[in-house]
Design an enzyme around this catalytic site. Structure first.
Site, short mmCIF file in Angstrom:
data_model
loop_
_atom_site.label_atom_id
_atom_site.label_comp_id
_atom_site.label_asym_id
_atom_site.label_seq_id
_atom_site.Cartn_x
_atom_site.Cartn_y
_atom_site.Cartn_z
N SER A 135 0.59 -1.27 0.14
CA SER A 135 -0.05 0.10 -0.15
C SER A 135 0.95 1.20 0.11
O SER A 135 1.96 1.24 0.48
CB SER A 135 -1.03 -0.01 1.20
OG SER A 135 -1.46 1.28 1.23
N LYS A 189 -4.58 -6.51 3.30
CA LYS A 189 -4.57 -5.57 2.42
C LYS A 189 -6.07 -5.12 1.92
O LYS A 189 -6.36 -3.88 1.85
CB LYS A 189 -3.51 -5.74 1.12
CG LYS A 189 -3.67 -4.70 0.17
CD LYS A 189 -3.15 -3.42 0.55
CE LYS A 189 -3.17 -2.38 -0.34
NZ LYS A 189 -3.21 -2.10 -1.83
N HIS A 192 -7.49 -3.26 4.52
CA HIS A 192 -7.15 -1.95 4.41
C HIS A 192 -7.95 -1.19 3.43
O HIS A 192 -8.14 0.13 3.76
CB HIS A 192 -5.45 -2.00 4.14
CG HIS A 192 -4.85 -0.85 3.78
ND1 HIS A 192 -5.20 -0.13 2.48
CD2 HIS A 192 -3.99 0.38 4.61
CE1 HIS A 192 -4.34 0.81 2.32
NE2 HIS A 192 -3.71 1.21 3.48
N ASN A 193 -7.83 -1.59 2.45
CA ASN A 193 -8.64 -0.82 1.34
C ASN A 193 -10.04 -0.34 1.58
O ASN A 193 -10.49 0.63 1.14
CB ASN A 193 -8.32 -1.33 -0.16
CG ASN A 193 -6.97 -1.47 -0.74
OD1 ASN A 193 -6.00 -1.34 -0.04
ND2 ASN A 193 -6.85 -1.64 -1.83
N GLU A 196 -10.03 2.43 3.64
CA GLU A 196 -9.49 3.51 3.12
C GLU A 196 -10.74 4.24 2.43
O GLU A 196 -11.23 5.46 2.44
CB GLU A 196 -8.78 2.95 1.97
CG GLU A 196 -8.03 4.05 0.97
CD GLU A 196 -7.11 3.50 -0.01
OE1 GLU A 196 -6.44 2.84 0.41
OE2 GLU A 196 -7.36 3.87 -1.28
P1 NDP Z 1 0.10 -0.85 -14.34
O1 NDP Z 1 -1.15 -1.06 -15.40
O2 NDP Z 1 0.86 0.42 -14.28
O3 NDP Z 1 1.41 -2.16 -15.11
C1 NDP Z 1 0.95 -3.47 -15.21
C2 NDP Z 1 2.28 -4.12 -15.38
O4 NDP Z 1 1.91 -5.41 -15.70
C3 NDP Z 1 2.86 -3.59 -16.91
O5 NDP Z 1 4.16 -3.64 -16.71
C4 NDP Z 1 2.27 -4.75 -17.77
O6 NDP Z 1 3.41 -4.92 -18.96
C5 NDP Z 1 2.48 -5.90 -16.92
N1 NDP Z 1 1.29 -6.83 -17.41
C6 NDP Z 1 0.19 -6.60 -17.66
N2 NDP Z 1 -0.40 -7.93 -18.10
C7 NDP Z 1 0.62 -9.06 -17.94
C8 NDP Z 1 0.70 -10.21 -18.32
N3 NDP Z 1 -0.25 -11.03 -18.71
N4 NDP Z 1 1.88 -10.82 -18.15
C9 NDP Z 1 3.00 -9.94 -17.79
N5 NDP Z 1 2.86 -8.88 -17.60
C10 NDP Z 1 1.88 -8.21 -17.63
O7 NDP Z 1 -0.26 -1.69 -13.10
P2 NDP Z 1 0.15 -1.04 -11.51
O8 NDP Z 1 1.62 -0.96 -11.51
O9 NDP Z 1 -0.79 0.31 -11.31
O10 NDP Z 1 -0.31 -2.25 -10.80
C11 NDP Z 1 0.13 -3.37 -10.54
C12 NDP Z 1 -0.38 -4.05 -9.29
O11 NDP Z 1 -0.35 -3.43 -8.18
C13 NDP Z 1 -2.00 -4.24 -9.62
O12 NDP Z 1 -2.24 -5.41 -8.82
C14 NDP Z 1 -2.43 -3.11 -8.83
O13 NDP Z 1 -3.82 -3.50 -8.33
C15 NDP Z 1 -1.38 -3.13 -7.62
N6 NDP Z 1 -1.30 -1.85 -6.92
C16 NDP Z 1 -1.48 -0.54 -7.54
C17 NDP Z 1 -1.46 0.58 -6.83
C18 NDP Z 1 -1.33 1.95 -7.49
O14 NDP Z 1 -1.48 2.85 -6.87
N7 NDP Z 1 -1.37 1.87 -8.88
C19 NDP Z 1 -1.25 0.38 -5.28
C20 NDP Z 1 -1.09 -0.62 -4.84
C21 NDP Z 1 -1.07 -2.08 -5.61
P3 NDP Z 1 3.14 -3.92 -20.31
O15 NDP Z 1 4.02 -2.97 -20.27
O16 NDP Z 1 3.67 -4.97 -21.30
O17 NDP Z 1 1.64 -3.52 -20.48
#
Ligand code: NDP
Length: 478
Positions: A135, A189, A192-193, A196
């Site tokens: 988080s 988590k 937590h959400n 939130e």
């Molecule tokens: P993004 O959409 O910014 O990034 C997703 C990433 O995953 C990209 O690098 C993408 O690659 C990759 N990806 C997507 N599908 C696949 C697949 N099938 N195989 C391999 N790689 C894949 O997401 P976030 O970084 O925001 O979120 C990631 C995780 O973290 C999620 O579970 C989210 O819920 C969680 N999270 C997010 C928060 C936030 O504030 N954003 C906070 C806390 C948790 P490509 O570049 O090729 O598309």
């Protein structure tokens, strides 16, 4: 740590918003990290933009290259969207990894999925597996998130040196904690959400009272939040509520808040919390109300039609009907009641799933790095230390706080109802509180009704016998 040459200490898959920031955080703490992203151009761009941290980053072009770059036994963090992407990543990694390697899913996975994946790992069908809730958003991932881990304790021991190093710190202690087996971390988590959602909704409700009931401008409201942030409500969410209230729209020069459409999005973790609580029979009405309020907010057209049909609801208060001090007390009371429900859900889940959740440590891990960090969590940690499964509303410190704050909550909810101010979260909190302090409730009527139509039986106030029936005349149950 291996320094800037040789095999990487850890790997990471998924250089999106969160993955990129986590990777930089890990590299900054002196670990050598190998990274891979499905779209290679993202990896190249990430490495090129890493500045001096690039020395600790090993960009790789294929999964096989990633795996080969990491010291054994390997630790690999997945930071990809929850659901199919996690299963696909595990399936692609499986043939490349050894049995003692460790996959760490750091996304917002549904704890049921984490349970399933952890079970497969324990059965030896996949490498070792940890599910960790992270988080703090992008900023937290880069400079110190709050981390809630679930899985085998020995696997946590392997991951902890890196995860504790990158976590937020509160009084020097890392906000990274092992919660229990399998999906325990992702469950904590999710709760937590859920909290939130509720914290945000209650703040939005008192914002609404200030805007529509007291007629304050956004900058005046910012001042109120700023003052509250110096008292018992001190928290990240009050701080950012002040900041967003203070901001000006560069396009129109108006208050930014006044040009933002009142339609809130969600990704589903609040809904998961509500669903799990219903399954467990653990009442969390403030969180339920907050999830419901987001759903209602998205029905903008219907709400506009409703206003055209019935006229706008929120009316200005008469002078002196509600004071800012009472609003602050309402929020303090609402917050305590909401957290009492959230910790109550955690205690119920801990028993139901045999997790033995470390209740005070959960309050402690939320004190820094995460979105719900607040001064009050320190007192909650102390209360849960005194009695881990006792409701917060029965803790001596919180009894005192509630007694002081309750009249404010009652006035705000009461005046709000009289003046048409929707307050689903604060009013649910008050109703729950009133239920929890009512020894003689109205469920005797429910039991009589159930017995009348379904012969479900009831107990009497003056008898210990069960399965009794009422004298329902010609409708008497057989
Ligand atoms: P993004 O959409 O910014 O990034 C997703 C990433 O995953 C990209 O690098 C993408 O690659 C990759 N990806 C997507 N599908 C696949 C697949 N099938 N195989 C391999 N790689 C894949 O997401 P976030 O970084 O925001 O979120 C990631 C995780 O973290 C999620 O579970 C989210 O819920 C969680 N999270 C997010 C928060 C936030 O504030 N954003 C906070 C806390 C948790 P490509 O570049 O090729 O598309």
């Amino acid at each position: 740590m291996t320094g800037t040459t040789g095999p990487a200490d850890i790997g990471l898959i998924g250089l999106g918003t969160m993955g990129a920031m986590l990777a930089l955080n890990i590299a900054e703490k002196g670990f050598r990290i190998a990274v891979w992203n499905r779209t290679s151009a993202v990896t190249t761009k990430f490495a090129a933009g890493a500045g001096e941290l690039a020395a600790n980053i090993v960009p790789t072009g294929t999964l096989a290259e990633l795996v080969a770059a990491i010291a054994r036994p390997r630790r690999i963090i997945l930071m990809v969207p929850a659901g199919a992407a996690v299963d696909e990543s595990i399936a692609h990694l499986k043939p490349l990894l050894a049995a003692d390697d460790l996959i760490i899913d750091a996304g917002n996975s549904d704890f049921h999925d984490t349970n399933r994946r952890a079970k497969a790992a324990v059965a030896g069908e996949t490498p070792h597996f940890l599910g960790i809730g992270v988080s703090g958003g992008e900023e937290g991932a880069r400079h110190g998130p709050s981390i809630m881990a679930g899985g085998e304790a020995a696997d946590w021991t392997r991951a902890a040196p890196v995860l504790e190093a990158i976590a937020a710190r509160y009084d020097g202690s890392p906000c990274a904690t092992y919660m229990g087996a399998a999906g325990a971390g992702h469950f904590v988590k999710a709760v937590h959400n859920g909290i939130e959602y509720a914290d945000m909704q209650m703040i939005a409700e008192v914002y609404g009272v200030m805007r529509d009931g007291l007629g304050l401008r956004a900058d005046e409201i910012a001042g109120v939040f700023e003052r509250w942030n110096e008292g018992p409500l001190k928290s990240y969410l009050i701080e950012i509520s002040a900041a967003v209230s203070r901001a000006t729209d560069p396009k129109t020069g108006k208050a930014m808040l006044d040009v933002i459409l009142d339609r809130a999005g969600q990704k589903g973790t609040g809904k998961w919390t509500a669903i799990e609580a219903l399954q467990l029979g653990a009442p969390i009405p403030v969180i339920d109300a907050a999830v419901m309020a987001r759903n209602v907010s998205s029905r903008l057209d219907e709400r506009r039609e409703g206003e055209a049909l019935f006229g706008p609801a929120p009316k200005r208060f008469a002078d002196g009907a509600v004071s800012l001090a009472q609003l602050e007390q309402a929020l303090i009371a609402g917050k305590i009641l909401c957290y009492a429900q959230g910790f109550g859900l955690l205690a119920t889940a801990s028993t139901a799933y045999a997790w033995d959740l470390p209740m005070p440590a959960i309050a402690r891990v939320w004190r820094a790095g995460c979105i719900i960090r607040s001064a009050m969590l320190n007192d909650m940690a102390a209360a849960l230390e005194r009695a881990p499964t006792r409701s917060l509303i029965q803790d001596p410190v919180f009894i005192g706080l509630i007694r002081t704050a309750e009249p404010g909550l009652r006035t705000v909810v009461g005046q709000g109802a009289l003046h048409g101010h929707p307050m689903p979260a604060l009013s649910s909190g008050l109703s729950w509180f009133d239920l929890m302090r009512t020894a003689r409730s109205t469920a005797n009527m429910i039991q009589a009704q159930r017995d009348f139509f379904g012969a479900h039986g009831f107990e009497r106030v003056d008898d210990t016998a069960t399965g009794l029936h009422g004298p329902w005349g010609s409708h008497a149950p057989a």
